[in-house]
Design an enzyme around this catalytic site. Structure first.
Site, PDB file in Angstrom:
ATOM      1  N   HIS A  97       0.690  -1.077  -0.035  1.00 24.30           N
ATOM      2  CA  HIS A  97       0.065  -0.055  -0.042  1.00 24.30           C
ATOM      3  C   HIS A  97       0.780   1.269  -0.012  1.00 24.30           C
ATOM      4  CE1 HIS A  97      -3.765  -2.060   2.028  1.00 24.30           C
ATOM      5  NE2 HIS A  97      -3.098  -2.833   0.798  1.00 24.30           N
ATOM      6  N   GLU A  99       1.372   3.629   1.922  1.00 26.93           N
ATOM      7  CA  GLU A  99       2.021   3.948   3.196  1.00 26.93           C
ATOM      8  C   GLU A  99       3.118   3.126   3.497  1.00 26.93           C
ATOM      9  OE1 GLU A  99      -2.613   4.736   4.036  1.00 26.93           O
ATOM     10  OE2 GLU A  99      -1.213   3.572   2.807  1.00 26.93           O
ATOM     11  N   CYS A 127      -5.879   1.862   6.246  1.00 27.30           N
ATOM     12  CA  CYS A 127      -6.190   0.821   6.614  1.00 27.30           C
ATOM     13  C   CYS A 127      -5.979   0.296   7.815  1.00 27.30           C
ATOM     14  CB  CYS A 127      -6.041  -0.454   5.538  1.00 27.30           C
ATOM     15  SG  CYS A 127      -4.471  -0.669   5.301  1.00 27.30           S
ATOM     16  N   CYS A 130      -1.922  -0.439   7.475  1.00 27.25           N
ATOM     17  CA  CYS A 130      -1.014   0.635   7.353  1.00 27.25           C
ATOM     18  C   CYS A 130      -0.986   1.498   8.673  1.00 27.25           C
ATOM     19  CB  CYS A 130      -1.654   1.473   6.191  1.00 27.25           C
ATOM     20  SG  CYS A 130      -1.351   0.560   4.527  1.00 27.25           S
TER      21      CYS A 130
END
Length: 191
Positions: A97, A99, A127, A130
């Site tokens: 992701h 991040e 999320c 993350c």
């Protein structure tokens, strides 16, 4: 790093207290100058600061280049220290992701301990995975564009907010600012 953000050496890795970390991360902007001393520990949600939109635009530029329209930048001392965009398909890595890619970019250049006190700008509210990594890294401020609820209207989401995850981590003290350029972030899903 050439801009002096990465400070190698044991003298720069000494642990510091929460008040000092927040002062280092946000004090330059004068955020807490008018707050009483007791308010510092209680302040969790935070209004946008001058400069938040400029850094979010950098995250949006990363998002526009990702496999999915998510991007992030990590900022220390007013400089972008790392960037990331969603690379889950490209890297065949479900954990890639924006991040996570930004955190990995940072730690490839600097000691992980220097994430302590940094600000992470991300185009989507982090999320569970993350936000967990953000908390473990000691990042002290998260600024996001689109919320989990807004994103759930576009794609599947685990409907736990970053605040709920942070509240479940009593060891962490993180400031969260949401909604910065949310419309622009959501518009990337139509492209």
């Amino acid at each position: 790093m050439s801009n002096g953000i990465c400070r190698r050496g044991p003298e720069n890795l000494a642990p510091i207290g929460r008040r000092e970390a927040l002062s280092a991360a946000l004090g330059a902007a004068g955020v807490f100058a008018s707050l009483p001393r007791y308010a510092l520990a209680a302040a969790k949600e935070m209004a946008p600061l001058p400069g938040d939109e400029a850094f979010m635009r950098k995250a949006l530029a990363e998002a526009a280049r990702g496999d999915f329209p998510f991007g992030a930048v990590i900022v220390r001392e007013g400089f972008v220290a790392a960037k990331g965009r969603n690379l889950t398909r490209t890297n065949n890595d479900p954990a890639a992701h924006g991040e996570m890619v930004a955190i990995r970019d940072f730690t490839a250049k600097c000691p992980a301990a220097e994430l302590f006190g940094a600000t992470l700008y991300t185009t989507g509210e982090p999320c569970v995975m993350c936000m967990g990594a953000i908390l473990w890294c000691g990042i002290k401020r998260v600024v996001y564009a689109a919320s989990i609820e807004e994103l759930a209207q576009k794609i599947g989401q685990i409907r736990l907010t970053s605040r709920a995850i942070a509240d479940a981590a009593p060891f962490a003290d993180v400031m969260i600012t949401g909604g910065v350029l949310a419309r622009e972030a959501l518009a990337l899903f139509g492209k």
